[in-house]
Design a protein around this motif. Structure first.
Motif, PDB file in Angstrom:
ATOM      1  N   ASP A 108       0.942  -1.100  -0.183  1.00 53.66           N
ATOM      2  CA  ASP A 108      -0.105  -0.015   0.202  1.00 53.66           C
ATOM      3  C   ASP A 108       0.887   1.209   0.040  1.00 53.66           C
ATOM      4  OD1 ASP A 108       0.663  -0.997   2.367  1.00 53.66           O
ATOM      5  OD2 ASP A 108      -1.054   0.146   3.506  1.00 53.66           O
ATOM      6  N   LEU A 109       2.022   1.203   0.688  1.00 51.61           N
ATOM      7  CA  LEU A 109       3.056   2.272   0.502  1.00 51.61           C
ATOM      8  C   LEU A 109       3.742   2.765  -0.841  1.00 51.61           C
ATOM      9  CD1 LEU A 109       4.853   1.976   3.908  1.00 51.61           C
ATOM     10  CD2 LEU A 109       3.043   3.463   3.656  1.00 51.61           C
ATOM     11  N   ILE A 110       3.777   1.588  -1.454  1.00 56.63           N
ATOM     12  CA  ILE A 110       4.276   1.484  -2.659  1.00 56.63           C
ATOM     13  C   ILE A 110       3.152   2.041  -3.825  1.00 56.63           C
ATOM     14  CG2 ILE A 110       5.332   0.404  -4.832  1.00 56.63           C
ATOM     15  CD1 ILE A 110       6.820  -1.486  -2.806  1.00 56.63           C
ATOM     16  N   GLU A 111       2.185   1.727  -3.519  1.00 56.87           N
ATOM     17  CA  GLU A 111       1.072   2.292  -4.438  1.00 56.87           C
ATOM     18  C   GLU A 111       0.803   3.674  -4.321  1.00 56.87           C
ATOM     19  OE1 GLU A 111      -2.331  -0.401  -3.600  1.00 56.87           O
ATOM     20  OE2 GLU A 111      -1.489  -2.131  -4.751  1.00 56.87           O
ATOM     21  N   LYS A 112       0.874   4.055  -2.886  1.00 54.50           N
ATOM     22  CA  LYS A 112       0.744   5.539  -2.440  1.00 54.50           C
ATOM     23  C   LYS A 112       1.658   6.415  -3.378  1.00 54.50           C
ATOM     24  CE  LYS A 112       0.196   8.558   1.314  1.00 54.50           C
ATOM     25  NZ  LYS A 112       0.227   8.731   2.871  1.00 54.50           N
ATOM     26  N   ALA A 113       2.896   5.946  -3.118  1.00 55.05           N
ATOM     27  CA  ALA A 113       3.935   6.703  -3.757  1.00 55.05           C
ATOM     28  C   ALA A 113       3.880   6.779  -5.191  1.00 55.05           C
ATOM     29  CB  ALA A 113       5.374   5.960  -3.593  1.00 55.05           C
ATOM     30  N   LEU A 114       3.361   5.732  -5.832  1.00 57.46           N
ATOM     31  CA  LEU A 114       3.242   5.621  -7.346  1.00 57.46           C
ATOM     32  C   LEU A 114       2.079   6.678  -7.786  1.00 57.46           C
ATOM     33  CD1 LEU A 114       3.359   1.788  -8.225  1.00 57.46           C
ATOM     34  CD2 LEU A 114       5.122   3.819  -8.671  1.00 57.46           C
ATOM     35  N   LYS A 115       0.935   6.989  -6.954  1.00 54.47           N
ATOM     36  CA  LYS A 115      -0.137   7.588  -7.126  1.00 54.47           C
ATOM     37  C   LYS A 115       0.281   9.127  -7.027  1.00 54.47           C
ATOM     38  CE  LYS A 115      -4.004   4.418  -5.976  1.00 54.47           C
ATOM     39  NZ  LYS A 115      -4.877   3.870  -4.907  1.00 54.47           N
ATOM     40  N   MET A 116       1.134   9.560  -5.979  1.00 55.28           N
ATOM     41  CA  MET A 116       1.595  10.749  -6.027  1.00 55.28           C
ATOM     42  C   MET A 116       2.747  10.940  -6.941  1.00 55.28           C
ATOM     43  SD  MET A 116       2.291  10.479  -1.645  1.00 55.28           S
ATOM     44  CE  MET A 116       2.879  12.171  -1.405  1.00 55.28           C
ATOM     45  N   GLY A 117       3.051  10.094  -8.037  1.00 56.48           N
ATOM     46  CA  GLY A 117       3.927  10.319  -9.037  1.00 56.48           C
ATOM     47  C   GLY A 117       5.454  10.115  -8.616  1.00 56.48           C
ATOM     48  N   PHE A 118       5.661   9.405  -7.474  1.00 57.77           N
ATOM     49  CA  PHE A 118       6.988   9.096  -7.003  1.00 57.77           C
ATOM     50  C   PHE A 118       7.389   7.635  -7.726  1.00 57.77           C
ATOM     51  CE2 PHE A 118       5.781  11.621  -3.362  1.00 57.77           C
ATOM     52  CZ  PHE A 118       6.473  12.855  -3.817  1.00 57.77           C
ATOM     53  N   THR A 119       8.733   7.551  -7.912  1.00 59.27           N
ATOM     54  CA  THR A 119       9.417   6.173  -8.064  1.00 59.27           C
ATOM     55  C   THR A 119      10.260   5.765  -6.740  1.00 59.27           C
ATOM     56  OG1 THR A 119       9.687   6.966 -10.316  1.00 59.27           O
ATOM     57  CG2 THR A 119      10.849   4.796  -9.641  1.00 59.27           C
ATOM     58  N   ILE A 120      10.152   4.550  -6.400  1.00 60.38           N
ATOM     59  CA  ILE A 120      10.918   4.197  -5.195  1.00 60.38           C
ATOM     60  C   ILE A 120      12.231   3.276  -5.564  1.00 60.38           C
ATOM     61  CG2 ILE A 120      10.851   3.050  -2.868  1.00 60.38           C
ATOM     62  CD1 ILE A 120       7.764   3.251  -3.065  1.00 60.38           C
ATOM     63  N   SER A 121      13.189   3.825  -5.428  1.00 59.24           N
ATOM     64  CA  SER A 121      14.336   2.911  -5.662  1.00 59.24           C
ATOM     65  C   SER A 121      15.243   2.357  -4.389  1.00 59.24           C
ATOM     66  CB  SER A 121      15.597   4.177  -6.061  1.00 59.24           C
ATOM     67  OG  SER A 121      16.903   3.442  -6.424  1.00 59.24           O
ATOM     68  N   PHE A 122      15.510   1.045  -4.323  1.00 60.72           N
ATOM     69  CA  PHE A 122      16.261   0.343  -3.282  1.00 60.72           C
ATOM     70  C   PHE A 122      17.723  -0.090  -3.910  1.00 60.72           C
ATOM     71  CE2 PHE A 122      11.604  -0.438  -2.923  1.00 60.72           C
ATOM     72  CZ  PHE A 122      11.306  -0.163  -1.529  1.00 60.72           C
ATOM     73  N   SER A 123      18.758   0.363  -3.146  1.00 55.99           N
ATOM     74  CA  SER A 123      19.749  -0.336  -3.813  1.00 55.99           C
ATOM     75  C   SER A 123      20.822  -0.562  -2.234  1.00 55.99           C
ATOM     76  CB  SER A 123      20.505   1.019  -4.489  1.00 55.99           C
ATOM     77  OG  SER A 123      20.555   2.290  -3.900  1.00 55.99           O
ATOM     78  N   GLU A 124      22.009  -0.913  -2.869  1.00 53.09           N
ATOM     79  CA  GLU A 124      22.927  -0.976  -1.850  1.00 53.09           C
ATOM     80  C   GLU A 124      24.335  -0.105  -2.206  1.00 53.09           C
ATOM     81  OE1 GLU A 124      25.301  -4.644   0.365  1.00 53.09           O
ATOM     82  OE2 GLU A 124      23.208  -4.844   0.163  1.00 53.09           O
ATOM     83  N   GLU A 125      24.737   0.631  -1.441  1.00 53.67           N
ATOM     84  CA  GLU A 125      25.998   1.355  -1.770  1.00 53.67           C
ATOM     85  C   GLU A 125      26.959   1.508  -0.662  1.00 53.67           C
ATOM     86  OE1 GLU A 125      24.780   5.272  -2.937  1.00 53.67           O
ATOM     87  OE2 GLU A 125      23.441   4.532  -4.280  1.00 53.67           O
ATOM     88  N   GLY A 126      28.206   1.080  -0.776  1.00 53.51           N
ATOM     89  CA  GLY A 126      29.154   0.925   0.232  1.00 53.51           C
ATOM     90  C   GLY A 126      29.115   0.116   1.397  1.00 53.51           C
ATOM     91  N   GLY A 127      28.072  -0.900   1.202  1.00 59.57           N
ATOM     92  CA  GLY A 127      27.440  -1.894   2.233  1.00 59.57           C
ATOM     93  C   GLY A 127      26.473  -1.567   3.090  1.00 59.57           C
ATOM     94  N   PHE A 128      25.921  -0.614   2.628  1.00 54.97           N
ATOM     95  CA  PHE A 128      24.395  -0.098   3.280  1.00 54.97           C
ATOM     96  C   PHE A 128      23.300  -0.050   2.360  1.00 54.97           C
ATOM     97  CE2 PHE A 128      27.998   2.060   5.629  1.00 54.97           C
ATOM     98  CZ  PHE A 128      27.612   1.961   6.693  1.00 54.97           C
ATOM     99  N   SER A 129      22.276  -0.439   2.899  1.00 60.20           N
ATOM    100  CA  SER A 129      21.033  -0.312   1.969  1.00 60.20           C
ATOM    101  C   SER A 129      20.458   1.049   1.995  1.00 60.20           C
ATOM    102  CB  SER A 129      20.021  -1.158   2.758  1.00 60.20           C
ATOM    103  OG  SER A 129      20.416  -2.333   2.804  1.00 60.20           O
TER     104      SER A 129
END
Length: 65
Positions: free
Chosen positions: A3-24
């Motif tokens: 539901d949070l991801i759907e809310k973000a999409l409805k608000m016009g956002f994209t969500i990115s999940f990644s790992e950089e330098g050993g941190f999420s």
């Protein structure tokens, strides 16, 4: 979480999940612009991702983005 991801999409956002330098990293994006991001400690990603994403969305709503 879904539901949070759907809310973000409805608000016009994209969500990115990644790992950089050993941190999420979670990023809230609109197009190429980073609206908000958060670095999570090692091993905590699955434990706090939903709380963090909700906090980022609430902050974006408060800022009228």
């Amino acid at each position: 979480m879904r539901d949070l991801i759907e809310k973000a999409l409805k608000m016009g956002f994209t969500i990115s999940f990644s790992e950089e330098g050993g941190f999420s990293i979670i990023r809230l994006l609109r197009g190429e612009q980073i609206i908000s991001n958060c670095s999570l400690g090692v091993g905590t990603f699955s434990e706090v991702v939903e709380e963090t994403l909700q906090s980022m969305l609430l902050d974006a709503e408060r800022r009228n983005l």
